[in-house]
Each structure stands twice: as C-alpha cells, then as structure tokens.
Design a protein around this motif. Structure first.
Motif, PDB file in Angstrom:
ATOM      1  N   ALA A  74     -44.747 -69.302 -79.585  1.00  0.00           N
ATOM      2  CA  ALA A  74     -44.320 -67.988 -80.107  1.00  0.00           C
ATOM      3  C   ALA A  74     -44.994 -67.643 -81.436  1.00  0.00           C
ATOM      4  CB  ALA A  74     -42.798 -67.945 -80.228  1.00  0.00           C
ATOM      5  N   VAL A 107     -45.575 -62.760 -83.284  1.00  0.00           N
ATOM      6  CA  VAL A 107     -44.331 -62.037 -83.539  1.00  0.00           C
ATOM      7  C   VAL A 107     -44.339 -61.625 -85.003  1.00  0.00           C
ATOM      8  CG1 VAL A 107     -42.981 -63.247 -81.775  1.00  0.00           C
ATOM      9  CG2 VAL A 107     -43.092 -64.182 -84.088  1.00  0.00           C
ATOM     10  N   ASP A 108     -43.407 -60.749 -85.365  1.00  0.00           N
ATOM     11  CA  ASP A 108     -43.226 -60.438 -86.782  1.00  0.00           C
ATOM     12  C   ASP A 108     -41.735 -60.321 -87.071  1.00  0.00           C
ATOM     13  OD1 ASP A 108     -42.442 -57.927 -85.869  1.00  0.00           O
ATOM     14  OD2 ASP A 108     -44.206 -56.876 -86.631  1.00  0.00           O
ATOM     15  N   GLU A 133     -40.041 -57.784 -84.427  1.00  0.00           N
ATOM     16  CA  GLU A 133     -40.116 -58.035 -82.987  1.00  0.00           C
ATOM     17  C   GLU A 133     -40.366 -59.514 -82.748  1.00  0.00           C
ATOM     18  OE1 GLU A 133     -39.393 -58.089 -79.743  1.00  0.00           O
ATOM     19  OE2 GLU A 133     -39.805 -55.918 -79.891  1.00  0.00           O
ATOM     20  N   ARG A 134     -39.346 -60.191 -82.164  1.00  0.00           N
ATOM     21  CA  ARG A 134     -39.436 -61.626 -81.933  1.00  0.00           C
ATOM     22  C   ARG A 134     -39.824 -61.959 -80.507  1.00  0.00           C
ATOM     23  NH1 ARG A 134     -40.515 -63.465 -86.421  1.00  0.00           N
ATOM     24  NH2 ARG A 134     -39.842 -65.566 -85.796  1.00  0.00           N
ATOM     25  N   ARG A 135     -39.937 -60.970 -79.639  1.00  0.00           N
ATOM     26  CA  ARG A 135     -40.353 -61.215 -78.259  1.00  0.00           C
ATOM     27  C   ARG A 135     -41.873 -61.108 -78.196  1.00  0.00           C
ATOM     28  NH1 ARG A 135     -36.100 -56.889 -75.874  1.00  0.00           N
ATOM     29  NH2 ARG A 135     -37.235 -55.739 -77.473  1.00  0.00           N
ATOM     30  N   TYR A 143     -44.252 -57.748 -78.591  1.00  0.00           N
ATOM     31  CA  TYR A 143     -45.058 -57.617 -79.803  1.00  0.00           C
ATOM     32  C   TYR A 143     -46.541 -57.466 -79.461  1.00  0.00           C
ATOM     33  CZ  TYR A 143     -47.446 -58.372 -84.121  1.00  0.00           C
ATOM     34  OH  TYR A 143     -48.298 -58.187 -85.190  1.00  0.00           O
TER      35      TYR A 143
END
Length: 456
Positions: free
Chosen positions: A347, A350-351, A354-356, A360
C-alpha cells in the motif's frame, strides 16, 4: 456524436463514489450534467462507471516491435541502448500507410483496455530514410487520421530532435528521420493546429537534453502558443545522468530547471533517476511526472521515487510508451508493485485523504494525465469531455462488490479485461468489449507488420 445520457448506479466522481448518477453530454461530446441521486430514466444504464484514463506518453510506431527484443545478446549486456538498435530500424523504414495501420491497431488496443486519450510523442518526421522527401508533418497527420478512425482523443506532440548527444553531437545515420529544429517544429504545430477540436490538441516536445540544447528548448517553449503542453524525456537511464554530469557538471533535471521555468505546462517523462532535491523540485513545480512502468521495466530503466514524490504533493500520470503493454491496469499495477518490491511493504500509493490504493492511483493518474494532455479530461464533471468506462458487472471479479472495493478489484484481481463499454467524446467506441472496426484494423495491421518484418 450526439447528445446522450447514462444512468450509473455507481459512478466514480472527483470526490469519490456516488450512487444513481445521471451523466449527460451534448452533441459536441462535453459533459453537461452530473446529477447524484437521480430517480428518473436515461438513454442507458450501467452498474459501474469510471472516467476513461489518459495515456500521456506514446510512440505509436513501436507497437509493431513490441516483444521482438526479448533475446539476450551474446555479451549479456542488454539495456536501453541495445534495444534502441531495433527501434532505429523500424523508425527508418516505416511508411505513412504502415504507421497509420499500426497506430489504428494501437488505439483500438488502448480503447479496449480503458485508455480514452493518448499523448503522441512524435519524432517520425518526413519520409523513409533514403527515399524522396515528404512533408515533415505527414506522419503526424497519419497518426491523427488513425485516432479519428478509432475514436480516441489525441494530443500530438511534434518532437524537437536536433543532435545525438550532449554538446550538440551530430545526428547519426539512423537518426536522420528525427531531424528537426525549433522553426520546423513550430511549422508542424502551426500546420496541425487546423485539426484542433474537442478531440485533438497540439503541443510540442523537446526530445531530451541529449537531443536538443537548453537554448532551443527555451525558444520552443516561448514561441509555442500559450496553454499548449510541453513534454520531454528526462533522466530515464543512469547512463544519461552520467553523460549529463560529465558534460555540464549537473544532473539532467537540475540542468533543465536551472535554465527554464518549468511549470504546469510541462510533463517530464520517466524522471526515473532523481536525487532527493530534484524530486522535491519537480513536485513543487506543478509539472507532471510521466511514468511508463511497463516500458521502464522492459528496458531496465529503474524505479521512480513514488512515495517521496506523493509525500511532496507531486503530480503524475501514466503512459504505455513503447507499448510492451497497452492497459492502464498494467501500468498502475506495475507502478504500485515495483514500489512494494523496492520498499518491502504494501500500500504505497496513498495519501492522507485516500487510503485505498486503487482509488488513489486511478484518480491521481487521471488528474496528471488530463493536465499533461492539455485537454479537459479526467473527471465525470460538467465541462469535461464525455470519456468514460463501463465495467463488466457480470464478471466474477466484481461479484457482490461494494463501491469501496471496485478499484482494488479492477486493478489488482487477475488479468481479465473488465472494461465492457467505452464512451469517448460522447460516442460509444467499444461496446461489449469490441470496436466496430476491430477486424478491418487488425487486417491492415497484420499486412503492415508483415512488410516491416521482411528485412529485419
């Protein structure tokens, strides 16, 4: 093209997934309506709808040589420079008719997999080496004709290619077809500008610091009409960085930034070998990093510093470059997986908002690709081009999926193509996974390929 509407049970909007979204467009192919929570009728209905992706870096003719350089040399020293020998042979002999056939095949390949627009980094100027002279823009016009036939959006980038190495080294015999200067590039831009419309834009591209001087780049950037995109290859290979250091005492990106005010008009393609300061400078400039993971892997270029670039607020998009692949899924999967292997964790892309990873990557690449194209793309929003993908809701990969899971499944579950239908500029160009001209285009492509391979 004609006006139309589509009711998406789930649509990926700039702010994220929304339900029962009515998307309407006018007869010019521009989105006019995006209504969330619509309860009425529409011309058609789909379950999963996402914006079409932008392929921000393409050399269309190289589609014909994909897969032909996968034999090891007896020396064992295989790299970008050995690959380039076959590229030169293709580039020197491909005719206008053959290029149009190859480009059409490429564009259908791209459309079927979810690219709805392409930025063509075009350096095949004029005639076949050794034959009678042709108009410099003829080959670019043929690529544009192929895009029109297939229905894909196009940003044409005539390339400035004046020398073969740092310090103005003379072009070699295999590079004569690429020869251009600032005036000839601007003449091509001017000639192609009559084709500009909602589906076609024209910018320019100094090839690299190896192939054009900084003074020439500055002159081209100043003379190009305001708002038009500028693309350049930068720091793709470590050998290029070493040569630039030996010539100027500076690394390529630093040399470029010291000489020219790089801003949002620019797309720096590859940018593979940056130091920490250069990575931060590129992010701060607002320029787009044009990443081509399948080609960068195929050529052994290296890995872009994605995590620190994202952390610095950098903008990026994806391209298929030499067309070892022609799918945005492949490019984004390579991009993320390369980072995971390098950093030995999961992962990466991401930022804080947006963790998905899938969501992202798709949204970030849309934003960067739209900026690099110089066209109003990359979002299901009023004023943008009506470019969208309908995913195959019947496919097992998407069985019983929640909206929060769809992009992860699309990008990271298996190798089946989940793109069912594709709308570009308000026109359905792929329906049920097929293009209406698919068989005819494939026939022309096979004939062109047979001719090109005869004397290799």
């Amino acid at each position: 093209m004609s006006a139309g509407t589509l009711l998406a049970r789930h649509a990926l909007l700039p702010a994220g997934w929304a339900g029962d979204v009515l998307i309407g467009w006018d007869d010019g192919g521009v989105i006019t309506t995006v209504e969330v929570g619509h309860s009425g009728a529409a011309m058609s209905t789909a379950q999963w709808v996402i914006p079409g992706m932008i392929n921000l870096h393409s050399h269309a003719f190289q589609r014909a040589m994909a897969g032909l350089t996968e034999t090891a040399a007896t020396t064992g020293d295989d790299n970008f420079w050995s690959w380039r020998a076959l590229m030169y042979r293709f580039a020197g002999r491909i005719t206008a008719d053959q290029l149009q056939a190859v480009a059409a095949q490429l564009f259908i390949d791209c459309l079927r997999h979810g690219f709805t627009a392409v930025c063509e980094f075009h350096y095949l100027h004029g005639s076949v080496v050794g034959s009678a002279a042709a108009r410099p823009a003829e080959m670019a016009e043929r690529v544009a004709l192929a895009a029109r036939e297939c229905g894909i959006g196009l940003t044409m980038l005539p390339v400035l290619y004046a020398c073969s190495g740092f310090g103005g080294q003379a072009l070699g015999p295999h590079q004569q077809r690429f020869r251009s200067d600032v005036d000839s590039v601007l003449a091509m831009v001017d000639g192609l500008s009559s084709l500009r419309d909602g589906q076609f834009e024209v910018g320019a591209a100094p090839h690299s610091l190896r192939a054009a001087s900084l003074d020439q780049m500055a002159a081209l950037a100043t003379a190009l009409p305001a708002g038009r995109p500028l693309h350049i290859h930068i720091a793709e290979q470590q050998a290029e960085v070493d040569a630039c250091l030996a010539y100027s005492g500076r690394r390529p990106l630093s040399a470029l930034f010291d000489a020219i005010a790089i801003d949002e008009r620019w797309c720096l393609v590859h940018a593979t070998h940056l130091d920490t300061a250069e990575c931060a400078a590129l992010a701060a400039s607002g320029a787009v990093a044009g990443l081509c993971p399948s080609t960068e892997a195929n050529l052994g270029d290296g890995l872009f510093a994605l995590a620190p670039f994202i952390g610095a607020g950098g903008r990026f998009g994806i391209g298929s470059d030499s067309h070892a692949g022609h799918s945005p899924v492949e490019e984004l999967r390579w991009l993320e997986y390369g980072q995971r292997l390098q950093r030995q964790r999961r992962a990466i892309a991401v930022d804080g908002r947006e963790r998905r990873v899938g969501d992202y990557l798709w949204q970030a690449a849309l934003r960067g690709g739209a900026q690099a194209s110089g066209r109003p793309l990359g979002a299901l929003a009023p004023g943008r081009r009506a470019d969208l993908l309908v995913l195959d809701a019947s496919h097992p990969h998407l069985a019983d999926a929640a909206a929060s899971e769809v992009m992860g499944l699309f990008l990271f579950a298996g190798n089946d193509n989940l793109v069912r239908d594709v709308l570009v500029g308000g026109r359905w160009v792929i329906e049920g996974g097929r293009h209406a001209a698919q068989d005819q285009v494939a026939s022309r492509y096979r004939a062109a390929l047979a001719q090109l391979r005869e004397d290799l």
